[in-house]
Enzyme design. Structure first.
Site, PDB file in Angstrom:
ATOM      1  CG  ASP A 135      33.789  36.403 118.604  1.00 34.08           C
ATOM      2  OD1 ASP A 135      34.864  36.088 118.607  1.00 34.08           O
ATOM      3  OD2 ASP A 135      32.816  36.387 117.089  1.00 34.08           O
ATOM      4  CD  GLU A 159      37.586  38.294 121.236  1.00 35.32           C
ATOM      5  OE1 GLU A 159      37.988  37.552 120.376  1.00 35.32           O
ATOM      6  OE2 GLU A 159      36.019  38.424 120.357  1.00 35.32           O
TER       7      GLU A 159
HETATM    8  C1  GLC Z   1      36.919  36.227 116.798  1.00 33.49           C
HETATM    9  C2  GLC Z   1      37.694  35.447 117.161  1.00 33.49           C
HETATM   10  C3  GLC Z   1      38.257  35.380 115.758  1.00 33.49           C
HETATM   11  C4  GLC Z   1      37.492  35.696 114.412  1.00 33.49           C
HETATM   12  C5  GLC Z   1      36.820  36.669 114.909  1.00 33.49           C
HETATM   13  C6  GLC Z   1      35.757  37.033 114.065  1.00 33.49           C
HETATM   14  O1  GLC Z   1      38.138  37.751 117.228  1.00 33.49           O
HETATM   15  O2  GLC Z   1      38.228  35.362 118.342  1.00 33.49           O
HETATM   16  O3  GLC Z   1      38.856  34.001 115.360  1.00 33.49           O
HETATM   17  O4  GLC Z   1      38.271  36.432 113.243  1.00 33.49           O
HETATM   18  O5  GLC Z   1      36.323  36.835 116.040  1.00 33.49           O
HETATM   19  O6  GLC Z   1      34.601  36.401 113.609  1.00 33.49           O
END
Ligand code: GLC
Length: 562
Positions: free
Chosen positions: A206, A248
Site C-alpha cells: 500500500d 500501489e
Molecule cells: C491506500 C488505500 C486507501 C487508504 C490509503 C491510506 O491508498 O488504497 O484506501 O485510504 O492508502 O491508508
C-alpha cells in the site's frame, strides 16, 4: 491446490477479485461480514472464473480509514473473525485453486498502534521515538503535496504527549513510519514473514511511493524508497517461493516503471493512468486517450506484470490526468459535487456508465484485453450501485447483494445494525440487482462477466502478449493486436455511441482468417486490401487470426457463456 514453483509466474495469468471481508457476507449476525461468511461464498468466487482473491485490510484497527489504519499487524479484527478463521479461509481458497493477496500497509500505522503509543512517551532521539517521523518545525518537507485534500491541511500534526509534530501523508490519525530507523525495516520484515509463513501468495504494498522523506524533494519515489523495496524483495525471495508483491504507486507510467526495478522490486504494479483514460475514451467516443497513455508506458522487466482495473475501493482517482482532463471527467462523470472526493470520483462502474449495458460490457472488454492482469471489484460483476450520501469513499463499500431477502442476503441482523445500509433504490436496489436473480437470468451481467473472464483465460496472448495498436483512420475505433508465441488476437472496439465502420491494415496477415472468439465463427479471409468491419454502438469484437492451413474452427469453440 497449487504446487509452489521457485519463481512465480501465476501473476501473469491472474484475474483478481478484490473484496472487503466486511462487505461480503455476515455469518454471525453482527452486521459485519466475516471470514466464515466469506468461506460460505468461496464457490461463488471460484465460479466467476477468477484465479486470485485480494482482501482489503482485516487487521485490528480503530477503522477510521476502513482498516488501512492498522493497530496490530499480526492479528484479525474481531469483527471479521480469528486468525484460525483466516487460516481456514486460506486453506479453502487454495483447495479451490485460488491464490490470495493480502495487504502490507507499511507507510503508516494507526495512532493506536503500540509502536506509536510507545514513541510518544519515549525520549526524543531514542530508537522507540524514532519509529515515526518527528519534528519541532511543521515547515519541513514543504515540497510534499497533501493527498487527502478534503480532510487534511498539512502533512504534520501536533502531538501533545510527545510535544512534537509527527509526519503523515494520509489522515492525521495515520502517522508515517520512519525508514531512516533500521529497526523499522526489521519490524516490517517480520510482519511480511508472518503472513508469508501462513501461506499468503501475494502482498499488496500500500502507498509505497511515500516511504522515505528528504528535504528539497516532493518526498515521492525517492531512491531510498526503492532501496527499501529491494530489501523486502530480497528477503521474500530468499525465504519463500512463488510469492509476489503488487505495488500501489499512483504515479505516471515512467515513475511506476522503477517500482519493477530490474525485476528485483515489485512483480506487479497497478497501471493507474490508463484507468481514467478508459472512461475518457468512452465519454469522448475517441480512442486517443488510451492509445496515448499506452504509448507512454515503458516496457517492464521479464517476470513483471501490470495490474489494471476499472474501479476499486477508493475514489476513481484523477491525480494522473491533466487539469483539463480532470475538468472533463468531473463534468462527464460527477456532475453532482457529492460524487466527488479528494481528487477523484466516488462512484461505482454501473452508475458511471448510466447503467448502460453496452457501455458496461465494453469497459469489461477493455479491462480483459488491454495488457496486464485484470482486477475486478466486488459487486461490479452484478452492476451494483453506490450511495454517495455515505461520506468519504464509503459509498462504494456497501454490502454485497446476494438475494432479494432481508439485507440483500448479506446478513440476517436487523437492518439498523448493518455496518452500512444496503443499496435499496431503483435501478440498483438489491431487490433486482443481486446474485440469485442474475444467476437465474442467462442474459444477466453476471453471466456476461463469467463468460468474458473464461474467454480471456483461454488465450494466453491476453495475459502475456504484446500490445500492438493499429492506426485506422476512424478514431472512434480502438483496434490492437495481442501476440504471444504463435497466438495472434485482434481486438476491435467501437468506443463511440454510434455505429461505425473501420478499415484495418492487416496486410501482414494476407491469406489468414479471423475467427470470432465468442462464437468460433470464421470471418472473411484477410487480403492485401484494408479489412472492413462494422460495429454497432459500443461494440467490441475479438478474433483469433488463423494462418492459412490452420484449424477452421477453434478447438474449444463452443459458445462461451452458454
Ligand atoms: C491506500 C488505500 C486507501 C487508504 C490509503 C491510506 O491508498 O488504497 O484506501 O485510504 O492508502 O491508508
Amino acid at each position: 491446490m497449487q504446487e509452489r514453483s521457485k519463481v512465480p509466474t501465476w501473476h501473469h495469468d491472474a484475474v483478481i477479485y478484490q473484496l472487503h471481508i466486511k462487505a461480503f457476507r455476515d455469518s454471525n449476525r453482527d452486521g459485519f461480514g466475516d471470514f466464515r461468511g466469506l468461506l460460505e461464498k468461496l464457490d461463488y468466487i471460484a465460479e466467476l472464473g477468477v484465479t486470485t482473491i485480494w482482501l482489503l485490510p482485516f487487521y485490528p484497527s480503530p477503522l477510521k480509514d476502513d482498516g488501512y489504519d492498522i493497530a496490530d499487524y499480526c492479528g484479525v479484527h474481531p469483527n471479521y473473525g480469528t486468525l484460525e478463521d483466516f487460516k481456514e479461509f486460506l486453506a479453502a481458497a487454495h483447495a479451490r485453486g485460488l491464490r490470495v493477496i493480502t495487504e502490507l500497509v507499511i507507510n503508516h500505522t494507526s495512532e493506536q498502534h503500540p509502536w506509536f503509543q510507545r514513541a510518544r512517551i519515549a525520549p526524543k532521539g531514542s530508537p522507540e521515538r524514532d519509529f515515526y517521523v518527528w519534528s519541532d518545525d511543521a515547515n519541513r518537507y514543504a515540497g510534499a503535496r497533501i493527498i487527502f485534500t478534503d480532510t487534511e491541511t498539512s502533512n504534520w500534526s501536533w502531538d501533545p504527549v510527545a510535544q512534537q509534530f509527527y509526519w503523515h501523508r494520509f489522515f492525521s490519525h495515520q502517522p508515517d513510519l520512519n525508514y531512516d530507523n533500521p529497526a523499522v525495516l526489521e519490524a516490517v520484515l517480520d510482519v511480511m514473514r508472518f503472513w508469508l509463513r501462513l501461506g499468503v501468495d501475494g502482498l499488496r504494498l500500500d502507498a509505497i511511493p511515500y516511504l522515505v522523506e528528504r528535504e528539497g524533494t516532493n518526498c515521492e519515489n525517492l531512491p531510498e524508497t526503492h532501496a527499501i523495496l529491494r530489501t523486502l524483495r530480497a528477503a521474500m525471495d530468499a525465504e519463500f517461493e512463488d510469492r509476489i508483491f503488487l505495488g500501489e504507486a499512483n504515479q505516471w507510467p515512467s515513475d511506476v516503471r522503477p517500482y519493477f526495478g530490474e525485476g528485483d522490486e515489485c512483480h506487479m504494479a497497478f497501471h493507474f493512468p490508463v484507468m481514467p483514460r478508459m472512461y475518457m475514451a468512452v465519454a469522448k467516443g475517441d480512442r486517443t486517450p488510451i492509445v496515448d497513455i499506452m504509448a507512454q508506458t515503458p516496457p517492464i522487466p521479464e517476470g513483471c506484470q501490470w495490474a489494471i482495473f476499472l474501479r476499486n475501493h477508493d475514489e476513481l482517482t484523477l491525480e494522473m490526468v491533466t487539469d483539463e482532463e480532470r475538468d472533463y471527467m468531473y463534468a462527464q462523470y460527477a456532475k453532482d459535487p457529492r460524487m466527488r472526493v479528494n481528487v477523484g470520483i466516488r462512484r461505482r462502474l454501473a452508475p458511471l456508465m448510466d447503467n448502460g449495458r453496452k457501455e458496461i460490457e465494453l469497459m469489461h472488454a477493455l479491462l480483459m484485453s488491454l495488457p496486464g492482469s485484470p482486477v475486478l471489484y466486488y459487486g461490479d460483476e452484478l452492476g451494483m450501485g453506490d450511495n454517495v450520501y455515505l461520506g468519504d469513499r464509503n459509498g462504494v463499500r456497501t454490502p454485497m447483494q446476494w438475494s432479494a431477502d432481508r439485507n440483500a442476503g448479506f446478513s440476517s441482523v436487523d437492518s439498523a445494525a448493518l455496518y452500512f445500509p444496503v443499496v435499496v433504490d431503483p435501478p440498483y436496489g438489491y431487490q433486482t440487482v443481486n446474485v440469485e436473480a442474475e444467476e437465474r437470468t442467462p442474459s444477466s451481467l453476471l453471466h456476461f462477466v463469467r463468460a468474458i473472464v473464461k474467454l480471456r483465460r483461454r488465450y494466453r496472448a491476453f495475459a502475456r502478449g504484446t500490445f500492438e495498436p493499429l492506426a485506422p483512420e476512424n478514431r472512434h475505433v480502438l483496434a490492437f493486436l495481442r501476440r504471444y508465441d504463435d497466438e495472434v488476437i485482434l481486438c476491435v472496439n467501437n468506443v463511440a455511441h454510434h455505429a461505425q465502420y473501420v478499415e484495418l491494415d492487416l496486410s501482414e496477415f494476407d491469406g489468414w482468417r479471423p475467427i470470432e472468439l465468442w462464437s468460433g465463427n470464421g470471418f472473411p479471409k484477410i487480403g492485401a486490401l484494408p479489412y472492413l468491419l462494422t460495429l454497432n454502438t459500443r461494440d467490441f469484437l475479438w478474433f483469433k487470426l488463423e494462418p492459412p492451413g490452420g484449424a477452421r474452427r477453434l478447438d474449444a469453440a463452443s459458445p462461451v457463456g452458454s
